[in-house]
Motif scaffolding. Structure first.
Motif, PDB file in Angstrom:
ATOM      1  N   MET A   1      36.976  27.645 122.826  1.00 48.13           N
ATOM      2  CA  MET A   1      38.240  27.021 122.449  1.00 48.13           C
ATOM      3  C   MET A   1      39.400  27.783 123.102  1.00 48.13           C
ATOM      4  N   PRO A   2      40.295  27.082 123.778  1.00 45.33           N
ATOM      5  CA  PRO A   2      41.454  27.757 124.378  1.00 45.33           C
ATOM      6  C   PRO A   2      42.323  28.427 123.299  1.00 45.33           C
ATOM      7  N   ILE A   3      42.867  29.579 123.632  1.00 48.56           N
ATOM      8  CA  ILE A   3      43.639  30.378 122.676  1.00 48.56           C
ATOM      9  C   ILE A   3      44.854  29.626 122.148  1.00 48.56           C
ATOM     10  N   ASP A   4      45.481  28.771 122.967  1.00 48.67           N
ATOM     11  CA  ASP A   4      46.650  28.041 122.492  1.00 48.67           C
ATOM     12  C   ASP A   4      46.257  26.957 121.482  1.00 48.67           C
ATOM     13  N   VAL A   5      45.076  26.366 121.645  1.00 52.76           N
ATOM     14  CA  VAL A   5      44.587  25.387 120.663  1.00 52.76           C
ATOM     15  C   VAL A   5      44.266  26.108 119.362  1.00 52.76           C
ATOM     16  N   LEU A   6      43.602  27.244 119.466  1.00 54.91           N
ATOM     17  CA  LEU A   6      43.269  28.036 118.277  1.00 54.91           C
ATOM     18  C   LEU A   6      44.536  28.464 117.537  1.00 54.91           C
ATOM     19  N   ALA A   7      45.564  28.862 118.274  1.00 54.08           N
ATOM     20  CA  ALA A   7      46.839  29.256 117.657  1.00 54.08           C
ATOM     21  C   ALA A   7      47.389  28.105 116.820  1.00 54.08           C
ATOM     22  N   LYS A   8      47.316  26.899 117.357  1.00 54.00           N
ATOM     23  CA  LYS A   8      47.816  25.729 116.642  1.00 54.00           C
ATOM     24  C   LYS A   8      47.017  25.498 115.362  1.00 54.00           C
ATOM     25  N   ILE A   9      45.701  25.610 115.452  1.00 53.60           N
ATOM     26  CA  ILE A   9      44.841  25.428 114.276  1.00 53.60           C
ATOM     27  C   ILE A   9      45.158  26.462 113.203  1.00 53.60           C
ATOM     28  N   LEU A  10      45.376  27.705 113.619  1.00 50.92           N
ATOM     29  CA  LEU A  10      45.641  28.781 112.658  1.00 50.92           C
ATOM     30  C   LEU A  10      47.082  28.772 112.153  1.00 50.92           C
ATOM     31  N   GLY A  11      47.920  27.938 112.765  1.00 49.77           N
ATOM     32  CA  GLY A  11      49.311  27.853 112.322  1.00 49.77           C
ATOM     33  C   GLY A  11      50.202  28.930 112.901  1.00 49.77           C
ATOM     34  N   HIS A  12      49.775  29.526 114.004  1.00 45.63           N
ATOM     35  CA  HIS A  12      50.582  30.555 114.657  1.00 45.63           C
ATOM     36  C   HIS A  12      51.552  29.910 115.633  1.00 45.63           C
ATOM     37  N   SER A  13      52.777  30.363 115.627  1.00 47.56           N
ATOM     38  CA  SER A  13      53.761  29.849 116.576  1.00 47.56           C
ATOM     39  C   SER A  13      53.684  30.603 117.900  1.00 47.56           C
ATOM     40  N   ASN A  14      52.978  31.725 117.895  1.00 43.05           N
ATOM     41  CA  ASN A  14      52.882  32.575 119.071  1.00 43.05           C
ATOM     42  C   ASN A  14      51.422  32.961 119.287  1.00 43.05           C
ATOM     43  N   THR A  15      50.909  32.785 120.502  1.00 42.19           N
ATOM     44  CA  THR A  15      49.501  33.106 120.757  1.00 42.19           C
ATOM     45  C   THR A  15      49.209  34.606 120.671  1.00 42.19           C
ATOM     46  N   ASN A  16      50.247  35.441 120.717  1.00 46.72           N
ATOM     47  CA  ASN A  16      50.012  36.881 120.553  1.00 46.72           C
ATOM     48  C   ASN A  16      49.439  37.195 119.181  1.00 46.72           C
ATOM     49  N   MET A  17      49.910  36.492 118.168  1.00 47.38           N
ATOM     50  CA  MET A  17      49.360  36.684 116.821  1.00 47.38           C
ATOM     51  C   MET A  17      47.896  36.261 116.805  1.00 47.38           C
ATOM     52  N   THR A  18      47.584  35.185 117.489  1.00 45.16           N
ATOM     53  CA  THR A  18      46.207  34.685 117.527  1.00 45.16           C
ATOM     54  C   THR A  18      45.296  35.695 118.200  1.00 45.16           C
ATOM     55  N   ARG A  19      45.788  36.352 119.227  1.00 42.34           N
ATOM     56  CA  ARG A  19      44.973  37.346 119.922  1.00 42.34           C
ATOM     57  C   ARG A  19      44.567  38.489 118.988  1.00 42.34           C
ATOM     58  N   HIS A  20      45.395  38.812 117.990  1.00 37.53           N
ATOM     59  CA  HIS A  20      45.037  39.846 117.014  1.00 37.53           C
ATOM     60  C   HIS A  20      43.846  39.413 116.164  1.00 37.53           C
ATOM     61  N   TYR A  21      43.666  38.112 116.012  1.00 36.82           N
ATOM     62  CA  TYR A  21      42.583  37.585 115.188  1.00 36.82           C
ATOM     63  C   TYR A  21      41.245  37.573 115.913  1.00 36.82           C
ATOM     64  N   THR A  22      41.268  37.593 117.229  1.00 40.29           N
ATOM     65  CA  THR A  22      40.041  37.399 117.984  1.00 40.29           C
ATOM     66  C   THR A  22      39.524  38.701 118.570  1.00 40.29           C
ATOM     67  N   LYS A  23      38.233  38.730 118.746  1.00 39.71           N
ATOM     68  CA  LYS A  23      37.592  39.821 119.461  1.00 39.71           C
ATOM     69  C   LYS A  23      36.773  39.161 120.558  1.00 39.71           C
ATOM     70  N   PHE A  24      36.883  39.670 121.749  1.00 43.02           N
ATOM     71  CA  PHE A  24      36.146  39.111 122.861  1.00 43.02           C
ATOM     72  C   PHE A  24      34.860  39.904 123.035  1.00 43.02           C
ATOM     73  N   SER A  25      33.720  39.271 122.791  1.00 43.60           N
ATOM     74  CA  SER A  25      32.439  39.952 122.870  1.00 43.60           C
ATOM     75  C   SER A  25      32.035  40.166 124.324  1.00 43.60           C
ATOM     76  N   GLU A  26      31.080  41.068 124.514  1.00 41.53           N
ATOM     77  CA  GLU A  26      30.555  41.305 125.853  1.00 41.53           C
ATOM     78  C   GLU A  26      29.875  40.038 126.380  1.00 41.53           C
ATOM     79  N   GLN A  27      29.237  39.266 125.482  1.00 35.71           N
ATOM     80  CA  GLN A  27      28.586  38.025 125.907  1.00 35.71           C
ATOM     81  C   GLN A  27      29.616  37.049 126.473  1.00 35.71           C
ATOM     82  N   LEU A  28      30.763  36.933 125.792  1.00 36.60           N
ATOM     83  CA  LEU A  28      31.810  36.026 126.259  1.00 36.60           C
ATOM     84  C   LEU A  28      32.359  36.492 127.611  1.00 36.60           C
ATOM     85  N   ILE A  29      32.619  37.769 127.726  1.00 38.10           N
ATOM     86  CA  ILE A  29      33.149  38.310 128.977  1.00 38.10           C
ATOM     87  C   ILE A  29      32.150  38.077 130.109  1.00 38.10           C
ATOM     88  N   GLY A  30      30.886  38.350 129.842  1.00 32.44           N
ATOM     89  CA  GLY A  30      29.855  38.132 130.853  1.00 32.44           C
ATOM     90  C   GLY A  30      29.740  36.663 131.247  1.00 32.44           C
TER      91      GLY A  30
END
Length: 139
Positions: free
Chosen positions: A90-119
């Motif tokens: 899910m794109p971070i800006d879509v996730l921000a909208k779902i979570l009710g964040h007006s700024n994607t920086n707040m959403t980034r605090h909620y997420t952790k990027f796993s090694e599997q995702l990075i790979g």
């Protein structure tokens, strides 16, 4: 909507910003389960909604039964949802909208990027680069 998707429109608790959430099949099954509940209809609610405190108590009980050493709360569930959403692409800006964040920086605090995702993302980039002949080696 025109595509047959059912949506929930609800103002956010903290900000009163209108939240629009499309319902997937399983939540629709839950709504159908409670649609004839007289007690809920009398209160104008679609589902039984425990208080946050009661919900956290239920989560603690589930954690104890399942031998999960983490203190499960609704807030932890929110973080877990965000991490899974990112893992599934899910794109971070879509996730921000779902979570009710007006700024994607707040959403980034909620997420952790796993090694599997990075790979996975690096492999996708590699496939795109070489399938499009962007890089020509030793020519």
């Amino acid at each position: 909507d025109a595509n047959g998707t059912t949506w929930i429109y609800k103002p956010r608790e903290k900000t009163a910003v209108m939240s629009r959430i499309p319902l997937l099949p399983y939540p629709m099954i839950l709504l159908e389960k409670y649609e004839r509940d007289a007690e809920l209809r009398a209160t104008g609610k679609l589902l039984p909604v425990p208080s946050n405190q009661k919900m956290n108590a239920y989560l603690k009980e589930i954690a104890d039964i399942c031998n999960i050493p983490k203190n499960l709360t609704t807030h932890v569930a929110r973080h877990t949802f965000a991490c899974l959403a990112v893992e599934y692409g899910m794109p971070i800006d879509v996730l921000a909208k779902i979570l009710g964040h007006s700024n994607t920086n707040m959403t980034r605090h909620y997420t952790k990027f796993s090694e599997q995702l990075i790979g996975r993302e690096m492999r996708k980039m590699n496939e795109q680069m070489f399938s499009d002949d962007v890089f020509l080696l030793n020519q």
